[in-house]
Design an enzyme around this catalytic site. Structure first.
Site, PDB file in Angstrom:
ATOM      1  N   GLN A 123      -4.733  10.881  -8.873  1.00 59.21           N
ATOM      2  CA  GLN A 123      -3.415  11.244  -8.349  1.00 59.21           C
ATOM      3  C   GLN A 123      -3.189  10.588  -6.985  1.00 59.21           C
ATOM      4  O   GLN A 123      -4.067  10.588  -6.129  1.00 59.21           O
ATOM      5  CB  GLN A 123      -3.302  12.762  -8.222  1.00 59.21           C
ATOM      6  CG  GLN A 123      -1.923  13.236  -7.765  1.00 59.21           C
ATOM      7  CD  GLN A 123      -1.771  14.747  -7.829  1.00 59.21           C
ATOM      8  OE1 GLN A 123      -2.589  15.431  -8.439  1.00 59.21           O
ATOM      9  NE2 GLN A 123      -0.731  15.266  -7.213  1.00 59.21           N
ATOM     10  N   ASP A 124      -1.978  10.000  -6.809  1.00 63.70           N
ATOM     11  CA  ASP A 124      -1.590   9.400  -5.530  1.00 63.70           C
ATOM     12  C   ASP A 124      -2.524   8.254  -5.120  1.00 63.70           C
ATOM     13  O   ASP A 124      -2.989   8.185  -3.977  1.00 63.70           O
ATOM     14  CB  ASP A 124      -1.562  10.455  -4.423  1.00 63.70           C
ATOM     15  CG  ASP A 124      -0.449  11.470  -4.615  1.00 63.70           C
ATOM     16  OD1 ASP A 124       0.228  11.412  -5.651  1.00 63.70           O
ATOM     17  OD2 ASP A 124      -0.265  12.314  -3.726  1.00 63.70           O
ATOM     18  N   GLN A 127      -4.435  15.252  -4.976  1.00 67.74           N
ATOM     19  CA  GLN A 127      -4.078  14.040  -4.241  1.00 67.74           C
ATOM     20  C   GLN A 127      -5.302  13.426  -3.565  1.00 67.74           C
ATOM     21  O   GLN A 127      -6.021  14.103  -2.824  1.00 67.74           O
ATOM     22  CB  GLN A 127      -3.019  14.345  -3.184  1.00 67.74           C
ATOM     23  CG  GLN A 127      -1.725  14.900  -3.757  1.00 67.74           C
ATOM     24  CD  GLN A 127      -1.681  16.409  -3.760  1.00 67.74           C
ATOM     25  OE1 GLN A 127      -2.713  17.066  -3.862  1.00 67.74           O
ATOM     26  NE2 GLN A 127      -0.481  16.966  -3.636  1.00 67.74           N
ATOM     27  N   ASP A 133       1.994  10.483 -10.131  1.00 68.55           N
ATOM     28  CA  ASP A 133       2.624   9.857  -8.960  1.00 68.55           C
ATOM     29  C   ASP A 133       1.702   8.839  -8.302  1.00 68.55           C
ATOM     30  O   ASP A 133       1.601   8.780  -7.066  1.00 68.55           O
ATOM     31  CB  ASP A 133       3.009  10.925  -7.917  1.00 68.55           C
ATOM     32  CG  ASP A 133       3.868  12.031  -8.490  1.00 68.55           C
ATOM     33  OD1 ASP A 133       4.598  11.778  -9.463  1.00 68.55           O
ATOM     34  OD2 ASP A 133       3.811  13.158  -7.959  1.00 68.55           O
ATOM     35  N   ARG A 165       9.606   9.671 -11.096  1.00 65.95           N
ATOM     36  CA  ARG A 165      10.389  10.850 -10.725  1.00 65.95           C
ATOM     37  C   ARG A 165      10.647  10.772  -9.216  1.00 65.95           C
ATOM     38  O   ARG A 165       9.863  10.168  -8.466  1.00 65.95           O
ATOM     39  CB  ARG A 165       9.662  12.142 -11.092  1.00 65.95           C
ATOM     40  CG  ARG A 165       8.313  12.358 -10.405  1.00 65.95           C
ATOM     41  CD  ARG A 165       7.764  13.718 -10.765  1.00 65.95           C
ATOM     42  NE  ARG A 165       6.454  13.966 -10.156  1.00 65.95           N
ATOM     43  CZ  ARG A 165       5.852  15.154 -10.147  1.00 65.95           C
ATOM     44  NH1 ARG A 165       6.434  16.205 -10.715  1.00 65.95           N
ATOM     45  NH2 ARG A 165       4.657  15.312  -9.586  1.00 65.95           N
TER      46      ARG A 165
END
Length: 322
Positions: free
Chosen positions: A161-162, A139, A185, A241
């Site tokens: 990520q993120d 992240q 994500d 998700r």
């Protein structure tokens, strides 16, 4: 006589340049330039100079440059508008990540990894790149947006990520003609956010959205007339998700590339999420648009339900185009 005319022309040219510079300065409240030609050399200095709770818009013009700063726009800095000179050359960046240790030897965590924190309400940005250069290390947030009525036009959010953290269920956010890239994500959080005519670029494999909408929120993420593409392998990305049980993400009139998995959505390993999350699509095109193959618990909007997805309804009366 020729000398007099020559000197007059020089004076006129000098006056003209002064007028142009004056007009340039008057168009903005604050100018940031690394070469010292503006009011401040750093973006954080410019933010700090904005009066707390000012009731009119404060415009900050940021000249081209790579500004490596960990930025924070506090809740008292409202109605701030940042304009970059060029979206590809005006870059606000940092390189923190979740597992990186702070001065006390503690991990910074996802929230602590952000390059830019925006808490002030009615913030807007144009022609700016927001970046986290930590790389594929877990992240690493490029942009953390918590303020209500946040608006981004022709901006880029770069990371892995993120990448983009839409923080707080009370925050309404609008992204228009923006470029957002990442892996796992990379658009996540509990805010109500609309992405209109955006380019969503998927790297490696993963999930585009990880909404954490509360049960009191009706809309979550809405993608309108956007393109979903990338250099990821075919059939390697989910549209989303559920980070929390009542996650919501909808893709409307979007061009979905071949990177999108046929099933479309993932339940994050919990079948109970299938009963509470709301994932839907309408009139999407492209190799990744495959409504018949989608998971049975997702939805396809119809001519009646699509009418509920106007900006006015999604944002409860706020018009980000004003």
């Amino acid at each position: 006589m020729k000398k007099i005319l020559f000197y007059c022309s020089i004076v006129l040219l000098l006056n003209s340049s002064v007028i142009k510079a004056s007009n340039f300065r008057s168009a903005y409240d604050i100018i940031v330039a690394q070469d010292g030609s503006g009011n401040y050399k750093t973006v954080q200095e410019a933010i700090n100079a904005v009066p707390d709770f000012r009731k009119v818009v404060t415009t900050i013009f940021i000249k081209n440059g790579i500004y490596k700063e960990k930025l924070n726009l506090s809740a008292s800095k409202q109605l701030v508008k940042m304009i970059g000179e060029n979206v590809e050359k005006t870059i606000l960046t940092f390189d923190d990540w979740a597992q990186r240790k702070n001065n006390f030897g503690e991990e910074k965590g996802t929230s602590g990894s952000a390059s830019f924190y925006i808490y002030g309400p009615q913030f807007s940005a144009e022609n700016i790149t927001f970046q986290n250069t930590a790389g594929p290390v877990g992240q690493a947030v490029a942009l953390f947006v918590a303020g209500d009525k946040a608006k981004f036009v022709n901006c880029r959010m770069l990371g892995f990520q993120d990448t983009l953290y839409t923080y707080g269920y009370a925050s309404r956010q609008y992204y228009y003609k923006c470029y957002i890239e990442g892996t796992v994500d990379f658009i996540f959080g509990s805010s109500t956010a609309v992405f209109e005519e955006c380019e969503i670029f998927c790297k490696n494999a993963g999930y585009i959205t990880a909404s954490s909408s509360p049960d009191t929120s009706k809309y979550g993420y809405v993608f309108l007339n956007s393109k979903v593409l990338g250099n990821a392998p075919a059939n390697s990305f989910y549209l989303g998700r559920p980070w929390r049980p009542f996650a919501k993400s909808v893709f409307i009139n979007c061009d979905l590339g071949k990177i999108i998995k046929a099933e479309g959505w993932d339940n994050w390993g919990k079948e109970t999420n299938e009963k509470t999350a709301f994932y839907a699509e309408y009139n999407n095109t492209g190799a990744g648009a495959n409504p018949k193959a989608r998971v049975a618990w997702s939805h396809q909007l119809n001519e009646k339900t699509i009418k509920e997805y106007t900006l006015d309804q999604i944002f409860n009366g706020w018009n980000p185009k004003e």
